[in-house]
Every structure is written in C-alpha cells, then in structure tokens.
Design an enzyme around this catalytic site. Structure first.
Site, PDB file in Angstrom:
ATOM      1  N   THR A  44       0.871  -1.182   0.000  1.00 12.52           N
ATOM      2  CA  THR A  44       0.000   0.000   0.000  1.00 12.52           C
ATOM      3  C   THR A  44       0.908   1.232   0.000  1.00 12.52           C
ATOM      4  OG1 THR A  44      -0.036  -0.009   2.418  1.00 12.52           O
ATOM      5  CG2 THR A  44      -1.862  -1.132   1.295  1.00 12.52           C
TER       6      THR A  44
ATOM      7  N   HIS B 139       4.210   4.906   2.382  1.00 19.19           N
ATOM      8  CA  HIS B 139       5.304   5.864   2.518  1.00 19.19           C
ATOM      9  C   HIS B 139       4.777   7.280   2.698  1.00 19.19           C
ATOM     10  CE1 HIS B 139       4.233   6.393  -1.697  1.00 19.19           C
ATOM     11  NE2 HIS B 139       4.831   7.558  -1.633  1.00 19.19           N
TER      12      HIS B 139
ATOM     13  N   CYS C  86      16.504 -10.387 -16.474  1.00 15.27           N
ATOM     14  CA  CYS C  86      16.541 -11.471 -15.498  1.00 15.27           C
ATOM     15  C   CYS C  86      17.716 -11.199 -14.568  1.00 15.27           C
ATOM     16  CB  CYS C  86      16.703 -12.836 -16.167  1.00 15.27           C
ATOM     17  SG  CYS C  86      18.267 -13.087 -17.022  1.00 15.27           S
TER      18      CYS C  86
END
Ligand SMILES: NC(=O)c1ccc[n+]([C@@H]2O[C@H](COP(=O)([O-])OP(=O)(O)OC[C@H]3O[C@@H](n4cnc5c(N)ncnc54)[C@H](O)[C@@H]3O)[C@@H](O)[C@H]2O)c1
Ligand SMILES: NC(=O)c1ccc[n+]([C@@H]2O[C@H](COP(=O)([O-])OP(=O)(O)OC[C@H]3O[C@@H](n4cnc5c(N)ncnc54)[C@H](O)[C@@H]3O)[C@@H](O)[C@H]2O)c1
Lengths: 551, 551
Positions: free
Chosen positions: B264, B267, B409
């Site tokens: 969520t 910050h 990757c």
C-alpha cells in the site's frame, strides 16, 4: 611504524612504470620530509591520509608491485578493495575517498564511520598520491598575491604599485598549506605578518626559509612589520598567538594593514584552536568533547572573521583563502561573514575559463637534475610567457624540494598537453634519467564542485552542481590517465565539495605519449566547457567541441 | 513536441553501432509506449527525464550521429556539454545526472536549480537511457518472491518446496508497483491473496492479466485461496477491503498464511486509506484535514502491522516491501513494528553478495524474434537454474513488450559475462538480426549507496559510504562499457542515494566481445567486493581478487 621513503632510480620492482610510479608517489606522500604526521599516515590538511591504515598501505604496495599492465586496482577510502582485469589504456588505479550520500554528509557521521574503520579523509592530493609538499600551494599563493597586487594597482587609490612592495599582509595559519604564504608574499616584494597558535609551525617554516623570522611578541611583530613596510623591504614575520584574539587586537590598534586573509584549519572545527585553549591539549580536548569544542571553535571563528570584516571596512583587500572560515563564522553566529569574497571568484576564475590550473610533475629518479631539465624545457616551450618564466626561475632558486624533486606551474588548455608530450619525449631520449609523473591538484578548472571555494558565485548559479567533477573523473579514466580519484570534502570539509584528480606517467613509450596528449587535452578542456556552459568568456573555447555552442 | 520512436533494423546513420545504440535507447526511453509523459521528456518515476529539454535532446541525437569511434560525448544532467577525443576502448558517452554537493543536496535546492535550467532528475534508467517499461518491476518482484521461497526451502519446517507451490501469500496494495505482486507470486507457483481498498485497481490488473480474479467477498476469497493452496495451483485472488481490517480478521480466523507483505502507499500517510474512510473521498479528506488524516492513517497502519507481526509470531515469512509501513506504524503507536525486516536485508542482500542483480537487454532490430532467440540462449546457458528458466519461459508468454523488445533477469558474477559474450557471438553469427544492447538498473549489487533501500542495515554499518558507486562507474568506464552514468536521488530522492549504471553494445565484433567480457565480470564483481568488504559471506568471492582477503 615503518619510515617510508619512495625508492629512487631506474631499477624497479613493479611490473611496469605506471604501477611503480603509483607506488613511489604513495610512498613519497608519507616521506617524513613531505608528510605532516607520517606515523599516522597523515600527509597534510590536518587529517588528509594517503591510506586508511598500515595494513592497507602494505597491501596497496604489494598489489602495485604485482599488478599487470592490463589490471586495475580499486582503492576505497585508502583501502585496497579489488583488482580487476581491464586493458592497457585503462588507469592502473581508481580511487574514491571520503564520499558519503548527501543526507549523511556531515562531520559527525563521517567521524563515526572513520572511527568504525570504514573511511578516511583523503583531502585532495593526500589520498590520491600526488602531494609534492608546500611548493604546490606556494605557486598558487604566489599567483594569487600577484593578482591582488595587479587588481589593486588598477585602483585609483594608488596604495599599491606593480607588486606588493610597501604593503603589509596579515594572515594566520602557518601549517602545511598556509606556511607557503609568507614566502609567496615576499616573492611578490611585500611584508607579511603571520599568526599561528603553535610556535613549532612557525619555527619549522623559518627552518625551510619560507618564513624570515619569529617575533618575540605582538608589539615586536608590529614594530618590525611597520618598519619593513616603511622601508619597502620584502620581509615575513611570524607571531605566536590565537588569530581570533590577535586579529581584533591589530584592528583595535589601527595598524595599517593592506591585505588580510587566513589559512588556519578552519574547514574542520575540531582542528581550529578556540580562544583560551592551549594548542598542546587541543587535540585531546576535541576528541573528548567534540560538540563543545566545535561550538567554541565556531565562536572564536566568528570573532576572527568579524575582525577581517573590520579591516575590509577600513579599506583593506580581504579574501577567504579556501578554508570555509566564513561558513564556520556564520555558524558561530556572525552575520556578515560573507562580506568578503573567496579567492577564486576574485582572482582565479578567469584563469579557469582558459583551462589554466596547477600542472605539476615529479622526477621518479629522485635526481634534481631531471627537474632542472624539465624547467628548461618549459622555458623553451612557452618563451612568450614572462610570468611563467619568472616563476620557474625563482622556484629553481628558492624552492627546497621535499621528497622526490618536483615542479609546479599553472598551464592552460593547449599548453599542458604540449608540456606533457615534451616530458615524455625527454624520457624516451634519455634527457632525464627516469620517468616523470605528471598530475595536478583537485583544485583545478574543471574538476571540482565547491560552492565555498572553486565554484563560489558562478555566473549562472550552478555552484552546487556536482556533475562536473564526476564527468572529469570519468573522462580522465576514459582518456588514459594512470590513476584517477574522486574525493569528497577536501580543503573545505565534509558536505562542501566533490572533486577529482588524475595522474599520468611519462615513461617514454609511444602509448604513454598518446595517453598524455589526450588526458592533458581533455582534463583542462573540462575547465573550458564547465565555464563556457556557465556563461564565462573563454578564448580557449574556440578549440573545444561544445555541442550547445555550435551554430 | 515531436513523437519519438527509436529506429529499427540494421540500417543506421551513426558512425558505429555503439553510437547508434545510444541514440536508439535514448529515443526508446521517449517512445510513447514506454515513457510516462514523453512530451515533457519524462520517462518514469514522476519526473525522471531522458534529456534536459528538447534542444538538448536534438543536440545529443546529432552528436551521436556524428561521433567517431574514438570520441566521447559528455552529458551533464541531460545536456550535451562536450565531445573529446579518447580511444576505441573508451565509452562513447559519459553521463552525470542530478548530482549535487552534499550540503546542497535537498529537494528545494534541486528544484531551484532545475527551474534555472541547470539540472534535471535522472531517476535510475531514465537519464541513462536503459528503461524498458514495467517488465523491470515485475521481474524484481518475481525475484524477491523466488528468494523468499529459496530461503524457506532451506528451513527445517518443510513448509516450502523449491518454489511457492502449495503456499499462500497475503499482501495489499495493487497500484503501479504493487500490482506486479500477484503475477510475481503465481509465476513462482504460489497462491496470492491481495487486498486493495479500491476495486478499480484490482479490476485493472485483471484486465492486464497480472491478477487472475476478484473475489465477491472475504469468505469467497479465503475459500478460493485455501482451495488453490490445497491443490497446489498457482492462482491470484483480489479482494476489496481495507488491509488494516482484513489482515487482523484473517489472523483471527487462523487462515494458514505462509508469506505476508504489503505495498500500500504507506510511505505517504496522506495516500494510505484509514479504517472507516471511503476511498472515493479519501483524497479530499486528506487535503482538507491533513493532520487528522495522518493520525488516523497511522493508527490504521499500526493495526495493519500488528496483524503482520501476528502472522510472524505464527510462523509466517513476513517482510516490509520498501514502503516504510514499519516506520509509520511505530509513529502510530505500535512498538513491535520493526519485528520483521525490510526486503533488501532479508532476501536481496544474499543475492547482491554473489553479484546477482537486474541484468537486462534489448534488441536494436526491433524484432521480437531476436529476444526469443536470446531467451533460448539464456535457458541453454544456465540449465540448472530453475527459477531463471521459469521466469524466462513465463516472461516470453506473459510480458508484453513496450518499445524495443527487451528482457530482464537476475544474473550473478560469472553468469552475466557468459550471457553477454554469448549474445555478442549470436550477433556475429547472424542468429539475431541486429546488435543487442546489454545494461542494467542502477539498483544493483555494487552500484548504489542508498541507506533507506539498497544499503539499509549493512552488517558493518557502511550504509552511507558512497565510494562504491563511484568506483563502479570508474571501473566500468575503464573496462569498455559503451555508456556509463552516475546519478543522485533515483527512487528514494535527493540527498538519499548515489548510484551508477553501465550499458554495453554487443555488435558482434571481437572488440565488443572483449569489452563485454570485462565489463560484465567487473561490474557484478563490484557487488561481490562491496559485500565481502562489509563482512558478508559470498561464494563468488573465491573467484575475485580481493587484496585484504589474501592470506
Ligand atoms: N588555497 C586553498 O584553497 C587551500 C588549499 C589547501 C588548503 N586550504 C585550507 O587552508 C587551511 C590550512 O591548511 P593547512 O594544510 O595549512 O592546515 P594545517 O592543519 O597544516 O595548518 C593549520 C594551522 O592553523 C593553526 N591554527 C589553528 N587554529 C588557530 C588559531 N585559532 N589561531 C592561529 N592559528 C591557528 C595551526 O596551529 C596550524 O599551524 C585548511 O582549512 C585547508 O583546507 C586551502
Ligand atoms: N520495492 C521497493 O523498494 C519499492 C519500489 C517501488 C515502490 N515501493 C513502495 O511501494 C508502495 C506502493 O507503490 P505503488 O507505486 O504501487 O503505489 P500506488 O499509489 O500506485 O498504489 C497504492 C495502492 O494501495 C492502496 N491502498 C491504500 N491504502 C490502503 C489500505 N488501507 N488498504 C488496502 N489498500 C490500500 C491504494 O488503493 C493503491 O491501489 C509505495 O509506498 C512505494 O514507495 C517500494
């Protein structure tokens, strides 16, 4: 604690001259004739170290001896942390010293990390292995005082002549760098009164012939200074005392002082001795109670700078000589600290815009005759430059070498590469007996962001933009320098500057010649583009490829 | 405002592929399918730009077209400031973005300088021309969950297998970054239950195929999740609700949850929706009564985190995913908020210690078949790495390209160079139709100092030491990278980080092969030495030359 001294001569143990050169210059920085406190690995500037600790020093020396011509050693705040395979055009050593993330770039955090053994203070040329003793600052100081004379000679007042004859300069701080001031003033024909809280610093400079005499007390000092000024005799006089007390006292007495500056170790409030503190016990006190000491040092600096502003108001030429004393004085509660300028905008910036800066070199042979030969080469290369010729001749007579013989002079874009290539040719032809190391201070035209010193009051307001020194380090790394460094703090302290250095080794090879030609073009070229980008005029700009200036 | 899109194919206008590659990747960053606000040159992260302004963009493109193979273009915060002659091993472009001297490294000063036209925000891959769209976030999240599985597989408990099959992950926040979580979990074979207070966020991710389904209510969600977990089927289920209510309720019910995290918008307490507040009206409420809203949000976060600690006590794997929810919950009065760790120290750091980080590449041809060929090459090169193989296969199926086809990757020391050299050989042999660009995020093992994220809680306390990213930039410059960048700020903001990037161009030449081998060894090698120096275990360290570790 070993006594360290660079090997001399043409026999070497490393796998190539660039590696050998890095090793000798690291060792030379710790030579007892060069370093301030070699046993603590401190080269200059209070805490500027050549290596993190002795195990790091020994490991660096060992690695440099074993390093191949396509390998690169990485040094993180004085500690060797890795060796990687690169290629023959790459630097042999890459160095980053004292760098911190912005929000943590404070003295307390730096000291906490230093105490944990995680960093060291690199100053400018201490941790980047190209300190050559006080000659380095002597030349810049000489030029600065000459510029002061020139500026004031142009004034209507008529107080100054062509040089400093008949003028009195007041300064303080007779340490590693500041100790060059008395000789720089007398070389310009003037009288210098220099205050230091530590008598041994003054005595040392008398021994070096940088300072003429130490007065018995302030009355004696003033009498001698006034007499020399009256007689227009070049003379330097040291006096023991705390500048924060002596400066206000001289102002109160109304002594007729013409020029005022300062090079106490103000950049680090734990190194500046506060009023009422015995210098002998200052270091212990600072270590025991750093916050209290800092408060007292800043309070004293406020008094010190207040007196400097008093002299300014009285008509003297006053400037900050790059030690952040104005910033500290303001933190100490003195509002008018920035009433006088830094020396860079006042005198140096027009030189920087031409890529002019402190070009220096050292003879790895250890033979002073090699420097004499390069001196002649410089005189031969730039016959039209009278100021340069005067400096080279005077330096040959007056400057005592410390450690490996070395020379410094200011050269610009289009000049440094010529000198470098010539030196390399001399090595190739055997006109000098061993390779020559060519480097510079981090204080240069395009290598530093330092809003209280080198980039103070830039025309476009770009004082704090730190992209330039990083580009400078990268372009030197990409051009063939032998070692490259990025430092934080330097002469102005943690949080206040980022700067880069490079050193090239002229070993007489064709490859070295190519590298030197590119590095010594591109490095001062950074100074040209940095200043052109900020809106300064530059005659050299015509020879540099600047994309946004193209029509 | 021009619409910018990188040229495709094998016909090019620059004087060499590295120059052409830099130009195409700059343009690709501004492709409308890639950039957030291309008309303002903003690539991602709110204000992360590819060039300072349009005149700078056009000048960079022109210079890159004219740049020779032994010249280097310098870019200062998105503006081209100089071209210098270097050599063929040197980078073609050197970039420094957003860097400020420490004491000036604040948002207000940065914005003032930006307004003056003197700097720009480079984020990490915006100003360094190697952003590849949201695939980067998805892969990083995938890697984190793979690391969670790996860590728990080593546990005695036997709750986890080789991947997340048969495990249930609970998280919240299905926004711009957090919305990658459900797909990252199912790609690892697990079941994901994701809570968001805003149904539209969940629906959007269903449309993107990042989330499988939205449950009717909590009972439905739990039933589906438990069934999928029992059947060991990879499945993601969204549920609408406030995490501060749903998490405690799931804990109360004793649902067998194996992994708990949260993304969520914690910050910023004005973005986190408090218990009892309608999400539709939350923004207005926050604007009208910021302090009351903040108090309520923190109180809710305290309940939210208390439930996370409840799951921790019950044996679940719990971590903070970089949104500061622990700090806010503590401000909300919950004492045990820091009972679980942040994701970097918990999972990423062991990877960093092996030089593992976000390796990425793009096909300059524009042909997706080229990426398919490189995907096969990676599968062939690392047959023993199951997590990598799973990612490559699923990415091939599930990831839609944005701009030039690209892949990412995580590869480590000893792997990246192998992949890079293979790609270069493929270009040489015509197995791909044009050169491949190989780069990475600045968020990597040895390239960043960022005490709130990548270098949080280092073992030796060296979180704020910024020498490492600078050495990283210099060693990549010295090893043959095609362009190198040093940035300040990135994802965590001004004053909080310094980081470096590199990009290599595999044009099939032998020289490119040598450069790639060195850069892709030394660059992750920096990650190894940085972590070994801080005291971390590293299996890769045996293959790296580390002076202070030698016996
Ligand atoms: N021109 C430049 O830009 C430049 C170059 C180098 C250094 N500096 C700065 O100049 C300053 C001096 O450098 P240094 O290498 O000579 O330092 P140093 O530590 O060697 O010397 C400092 C001297 O100041 C004296 N001192 C300290 N407090 C004093 C006080 N209250 N009153 C009188 N004397 C006092 C000390 O006894 C010492 O001799 C530093 O701040 C350095 O950063 C400027
Ligand atoms: N891994 C990292 O280091 C990393 C990287 C990027 C972002 N982040 C952090 O992750 C967080 C999410 O980033 P984002 O870009 O997805 O943000 P975002 O604003 O796009 O999404 C946040 C989501 O949280 C939901 N939400 C808010 N309050 C809630 C509540 N009480 N209960 C349930 N849902 C609620 C919102 O509806 C929204 O969908 C931010 O704090 C960001 O800083 C961390």
């Amino acid at each position: 604690m070993p006594e360290v001294r660079a090997p001399r001569g043409t026999a070497y143990t490393a796998k190539g001259w660039p590696q050998e050169a890095a090793k000798r210059m690291l060792m030379n920085n710790l030579d007892p004739d060069v370093a301030e406190r070699p046993d603590e690995l401190v080269v200059y500037g209070g805490t500027g170290r050549a290596a993190r600790d002795w195990p790091s020093f020994h490991a660096i020396v060992r690695e440099l001896d074993e390093l191949r011509a396509d390998e690169t050693l990485l040094v993180q705040s004085g500690r060797p942390v890795g060796v990687f395979r690169t290629h023959e055009w790459a630097p042999r050593v890459l160095i980053a010293n004292s760098n911190l993330v912005g929000d943590w770039a404070t003295w307390p955090e730096f000291r906490r990390l230093e105490k944990l053994g995680l960093t060291m203070y690199g100053q400018m040329t201490a941790g980047s292995w190209i300190y050559i003793g006080t000659q380095g600052i002597l030349q810049g100081t000489y030029e600065t005082f000459a510029a002061v004379a020139a500026k004031r000679a142009a004034d209507a007042a008529g107080r100054f002549g062509a040089d400093l004859a008949g003028t009195l300069t007041l300064t303080a701080g007779c340490g590693g760098m500041g100790g060059a001031q008395p000789l720089a003033v007398t070389m310009n024909g003037g009288v210098c009164l220099i205050v230091d809280v530590d008598e041994s610093r003054l005595r040392r400079r008398v021994k070096d012939r940088y300072l003429d005499t130490v007065a018995n007390d302030l009355d004696d000092a003033v009498a001698r200074a006034e007499a020399a000024k009256r007689d227009r005799v070049a003379r330097s006089i040291g006096v023991v005392g705390n500048a924060a007390e002596v400066f206000p006292e001289l102002l109160r007495r109304g002594v007729a002082i013409d020029i005022v500056t300062d090079q106490t170790s103000a950049h680090d409030p734990l190194s500046y001795v506060p009023i009422g503190v015995d210098p002998a016990g200052a270091a212990d006190y600072a270590a025991a109670k750093p916050e209290e000491f800092t408060d007292r040092a800043r309070e004293s600096m406020a008094r010190h700078v207040e007196a400097m502003v008093g002299f300014l108001d009285a008509g003297a030429e006053v400037f900050d000589y790059g030690n952040s004393i104005r910033g500290e004085a303001r933190l100490g509660g003195y509002d008018r600290a920035f009433a006088f300028p830094g020396f860079v905008p006042a005198y140096i910036r027009p030189l920087f815009a031409e890529g002019k800066g402190p070009f220096r070199w050292a003879a790895l042979s250890g033979d002073p005759a090699d420097i004499a030969a390069t001196d002649r080469a410089v005189l031969d290369l730039f016959p039209e430059n009278d100021a340069l010729a005067r400096w080279i001749r005077m330096a040959g007579e007056r400057v005592a070498f410390q450690g490996l013989p070395a020379r410094i002079c200011w050269l610009g874009y289009g000049e440094r590469d010529k000198a470098g290539v010539r030196f390399n040719d001399m090595v190739a032809r055997g006109e000098v007996s061993a390779p020559i190391v060519i480097g510079r201070d981090h204080l240069d035209a395009g290598s530093v962001a330092s809003p209280y010193r080198e980039t103070e009051a830039m025309l476009d307001g770009s004082d704090a933009i730190a992209d330039w020194p990083l580009l400078n380090a990268m372009v030197n790394t990409a051009s063939g320098a032998s070692w490259v460094s990025i430092h934080h703090g330097g002469g102005v302290g943690i949080g206040r500057s980022i700067h880069a250095g490079q050193v090239c080794v002229a070993d007489g090879s064709a490859l070295a010649g190519q590298k030197i030609e590119r590095v010594l073009t591109n490095d001062p070229g950074m100074g040209v583009i940095r200043h052109v980008d900020a809106g300064y005029e530059s005659a050299a700009a015509a020879g540099v490829h600047i994309p946004m200036e193209r029509k």
